[in-house]
Design a protein around this motif. Structure first.
Motif, PDB file in Angstrom:
ATOM      1  N   LYS A 210      34.882  43.282  46.291  1.00 58.03           N
ATOM      2  CA  LYS A 210      34.681  43.940  45.002  1.00 58.03           C
ATOM      3  C   LYS A 210      35.934  44.705  44.584  1.00 58.03           C
ATOM      4  CE  LYS A 210      31.460  47.080  42.687  1.00 58.03           C
ATOM      5  NZ  LYS A 210      30.256  47.931  42.854  1.00 58.03           N
ATOM      6  N   GLY A 211      36.577  45.348  45.553  1.00 60.38           N
ATOM      7  CA  GLY A 211      37.801  46.105  45.253  1.00 60.38           C
ATOM      8  C   GLY A 211      38.924  45.207  44.758  1.00 60.38           C
ATOM      9  N   PHE A 212      39.116  44.060  45.402  1.00 56.96           N
ATOM     10  CA  PHE A 212      40.185  43.141  44.988  1.00 56.96           C
ATOM     11  C   PHE A 212      39.900  42.539  43.610  1.00 56.96           C
ATOM     12  CE2 PHE A 212      41.524  43.008  49.488  1.00 56.96           C
ATOM     13  CZ  PHE A 212      42.890  43.155  49.311  1.00 56.96           C
ATOM     14  N   ILE A 213      38.623  42.243  43.350  1.00 56.11           N
ATOM     15  CA  ILE A 213      38.273  41.684  42.036  1.00 56.11           C
ATOM     16  C   ILE A 213      38.532  42.719  40.940  1.00 56.11           C
ATOM     17  CG2 ILE A 213      36.343  40.887  40.606  1.00 56.11           C
ATOM     18  CD1 ILE A 213      35.161  39.568  43.071  1.00 56.11           C
ATOM     19  N   GLN A 214      38.157  43.965  41.188  1.00 60.23           N
ATOM     20  CA  GLN A 214      38.420  45.029  40.206  1.00 60.23           C
ATOM     21  C   GLN A 214      39.912  45.215  39.970  1.00 60.23           C
ATOM     22  OE1 GLN A 214      36.231  48.172  42.145  1.00 60.23           O
ATOM     23  NE2 GLN A 214      34.498  48.002  40.738  1.00 60.23           N
ATOM     24  N   LEU A 215      40.695  45.063  41.044  1.00 59.90           N
ATOM     25  CA  LEU A 215      42.154  45.195  40.919  1.00 59.90           C
ATOM     26  C   LEU A 215      42.721  44.106  40.025  1.00 59.90           C
ATOM     27  CD1 LEU A 215      44.800  46.596  41.881  1.00 59.90           C
ATOM     28  CD2 LEU A 215      44.818  44.978  43.792  1.00 59.90           C
ATOM     29  N   HIS A 216      42.274  42.857  40.256  1.00 58.75           N
ATOM     30  CA  HIS A 216      42.794  41.744  39.455  1.00 58.75           C
ATOM     31  C   HIS A 216      42.212  41.740  38.042  1.00 58.75           C
ATOM     32  CE1 HIS A 216      45.159  39.757  42.527  1.00 58.75           C
ATOM     33  NE2 HIS A 216      44.153  39.929  43.407  1.00 58.75           N
ATOM     34  N   GLU A 217      41.027  42.328  37.875  1.00 59.86           N
ATOM     35  CA  GLU A 217      40.418  42.370  36.554  1.00 59.86           C
ATOM     36  C   GLU A 217      41.255  43.175  35.574  1.00 59.86           C
ATOM     37  OE1 GLU A 217      35.954  43.254  34.723  1.00 59.86           O
ATOM     38  OE2 GLU A 217      36.761  44.530  36.319  1.00 59.86           O
ATOM     39  N   ASN A 218      41.957  44.174  36.088  1.00 61.44           N
ATOM     40  CA  ASN A 218      42.789  45.027  35.236  1.00 61.44           C
ATOM     41  C   ASN A 218      44.186  44.456  34.998  1.00 61.44           C
ATOM     42  OD1 ASN A 218      40.751  46.965  35.020  1.00 61.44           O
ATOM     43  ND2 ASN A 218      41.338  47.911  36.972  1.00 61.44           N
ATOM     44  N   ASP A 219      44.458  43.287  35.567  1.00 61.25           N
ATOM     45  CA  ASP A 219      45.766  42.648  35.372  1.00 61.25           C
ATOM     46  C   ASP A 219      45.852  42.101  33.944  1.00 61.25           C
ATOM     47  OD1 ASP A 219      48.127  41.280  35.476  1.00 61.25           O
ATOM     48  OD2 ASP A 219      47.655  40.159  37.307  1.00 61.25           O
ATOM     49  N   LYS A 220      46.735  42.671  33.149  1.00 62.12           N
ATOM     50  CA  LYS A 220      46.855  42.284  31.736  1.00 62.12           C
ATOM     51  C   LYS A 220      47.405  40.884  31.551  1.00 62.12           C
ATOM     52  CE  LYS A 220      47.420  47.047  30.154  1.00 62.12           C
ATOM     53  NZ  LYS A 220      48.292  48.005  29.430  1.00 62.12           N
ATOM     54  N   ALA A 221      48.027  40.355  32.605  1.00 61.47           N
ATOM     55  CA  ALA A 221      48.608  39.016  32.494  1.00 61.47           C
ATOM     56  C   ALA A 221      47.548  37.924  32.540  1.00 61.47           C
ATOM     57  CB  ALA A 221      49.628  38.793  33.612  1.00 61.47           C
ATOM     58  N   TYR A 230      35.598  37.135  36.310  1.00 61.56           N
ATOM     59  CA  TYR A 230      35.647  38.292  37.210  1.00 61.56           C
ATOM     60  C   TYR A 230      34.477  39.245  36.935  1.00 61.56           C
ATOM     61  CZ  TYR A 230      40.292  37.175  39.051  1.00 61.56           C
ATOM     62  OH  TYR A 230      41.341  36.589  39.703  1.00 61.56           O
ATOM     63  N   LYS A 231      34.196  39.421  35.634  1.00 60.97           N
ATOM     64  CA  LYS A 231      33.082  40.304  35.254  1.00 60.97           C
ATOM     65  C   LYS A 231      31.754  39.773  35.812  1.00 60.97           C
ATOM     66  CE  LYS A 231      31.072  43.596  32.738  1.00 60.97           C
ATOM     67  NZ  LYS A 231      29.672  43.312  33.069  1.00 60.97           N
ATOM     68  N   LEU A 232      31.570  38.455  35.732  1.00 57.63           N
ATOM     69  CA  LEU A 232      30.361  37.838  36.264  1.00 57.63           C
ATOM     70  C   LEU A 232      30.273  38.029  37.776  1.00 57.63           C
ATOM     71  CD1 LEU A 232      27.841  36.092  35.794  1.00 57.63           C
ATOM     72  CD2 LEU A 232      29.294  34.064  36.051  1.00 57.63           C
TER      73      LEU A 232
END
Length: 405
Positions: A210-221, A230-232
């Motif tokens: 969950k932590g890694f997904i949240q980290l990548h979710e905020n990646d603007k690229a 990722y949200k799903l």
């Protein structure tokens, strides 16, 4: 087909029935010999009774049903009365008639016990009155000596049978209640052990993922359609964490301090939380309360309990239905009833309610009611669920009342 598990074993049943048929047949042969080997109408009728009862008893284990049991009981009762009328000089047959109501008990036919008892008293007393009205000293020598004594003793045996039957029935109900409590305690214990064994081990890797997904979710690229995936994934991980939290709430001992909770105030809080949820389908919740009661519980667990129960009622109700919440006091306990007129449950579904991972909801886990049972047991409460398909459900929860001077 009715389950005949009350039989000790088929082998033992066949042995007992074989002996019973042998005795009836031997009696038939002896009477035939006593009558100088003459075949009379009464002998033919007795033969028909013996053959019919024997056939029914032999095929009973394979053809067990309510009507089949009733037929055996009525036929055997008729046979005993026939034998008494045929041999009125044999007092032992009157004793046999006295115990006719025992036959329905042996076949676990409760309603027919009362019918047989009433008919037995009516017919036997009628026969005794008939004997009193006519001079039958020569053939009813035993009864003729003391008609009133015979009648009184007969009625006494019937009252004794009624008392023993009521005692037996109460013991059976107590045993069923105890068995249900043992099953529920075993469910909670098994679920708690399972939760303690695996919950933490599952929760740790989920937290990392969950932590890694949240980290990548905020990646603007990342493109927006990837972020939606990722949200799903985060939503599904949240569902998994919720299930694990439910397991842990069953497994870990409560460390919260005992509180005195006002049932009135707490229920109004729960209703405030759920009224909006209910109004989506224009479902109305009505609260009826005689007076305010106090119980030992924590406010958090009280809300958790009744939020679960009321949500179940709301989700089972139809558009525009009304759910009634009634609070009454009985002796030293407070009773909270939640009544809906929704879809209801079958008997099989009621028996499985509270089992882990059994739910009537499409995405339910079955742990909500397990938690409810755990909370109720923890505070020495009781829960009873009555339901019928198409007519609704009635859930009754009771807790000991706290008396504050």
């Amino acid at each position: 087909m009715i389950d005949n598990e009350f039989l000790p074993s088929i082998k033992l049943y066949r042995m007992i029935i074989g002996l019973f048929i042998t005795l009836m047949s031997a009696g038939l042969v002896l009477i035939y010999i006593e009558d100088d080997r003459n075949i009379s109408l009464s002998l033919i009728l007795q033969l028909l009774f013996v053959v019919s009862i024997s056939i029914l008893l032999i095929i009973f284990p394979k053809r067990d049903s309510v009507n089949f049991r009733a037929t055996i009981i009525l036929l055997m009762s008729a046979y005993f009365f026939f034998m008494f009328l045929r041999f009125p000089d044999r007092f032992a047959l009157l004793l046999l008639i006295s115990f006719i109501p025992v036959i329905p008990v042996l076949f676990l036919h409760i309603r027919l016990f009362y019918i047989t008892l009433l008919c037995n008293i009516t017919i036997t007393i009628s026969i005794i009155i008939y004997l009193m009205m006519y001079d039958t000293h020569s053939i009813h020598v035993y009864n003729y000596l003391d008609f009133f004594g015979v009648a009184i003793n007969f009625l006494a045996t019937q009252l004794l049978l009624l008392f023993l039957f009521l005692l037996f029935q109460k013991r059976m109900k107590d045993q069923e209640l105890y068995y249900d409590q043992v099953k529920q305690a075993e469910k909670l214990r098994t679920t708690g052990q399972l939760a303690a064994a695996v919950a933490h081990e599952i929760r740790n890797p989920i937290t990392v993922v969950k932590g890694f997904i949240q980290l990548h979710e905020n990646d603007k690229a990342l493109p927006e359609h990837i972020k939606k995936h990722y949200k799903l994934m985060l939503d599904e991980l949240q569902v998994a964490e919720t299930v694990i939290s439910d397991f842990l709430s069953l497994a870990k001992p409560s460390e919260t301090k005992m509180e005195v909770v006002s049932v009135n105030t707490a229920l109004h809080t729960v209703m405030d939380l759920l009224n909006t949820y209910a109004m989506v389908d224009t479902i109305h919740i009505e609260l009826e309360m005689e007076k305010d009661y106090k119980i030992h519980c924590t406010i958090m667990e009280f809300k958790q309990l009744f939020v679960n129960l009321l949500k179940n009622a709301i989700e089972a109700s139809h558009h525009g239905d009304t759910i009634q919440v009634k609070v009454t006091g009985e002796e030293d306990r407070v009773k909270v009833m939640i009544i809906d007129s929704g879809s209801g449950m079958s008997q099989e579904q009621q028996e499985r309610v509270g089992t882990p991972f059994y739910s009537l909801k499409a995405k339910g886990t079955g742990l909500g009611l397990m938690i409810c049972y755990n909370i109720i047991e923890k505070y020495e409460g009781t829960i009873n669920i009555w339901s019928e398909e198409g007519k609704g459900t009635e859930v009754t929860v009771t807790f000991p009342i706290v008396k504050i001077d």
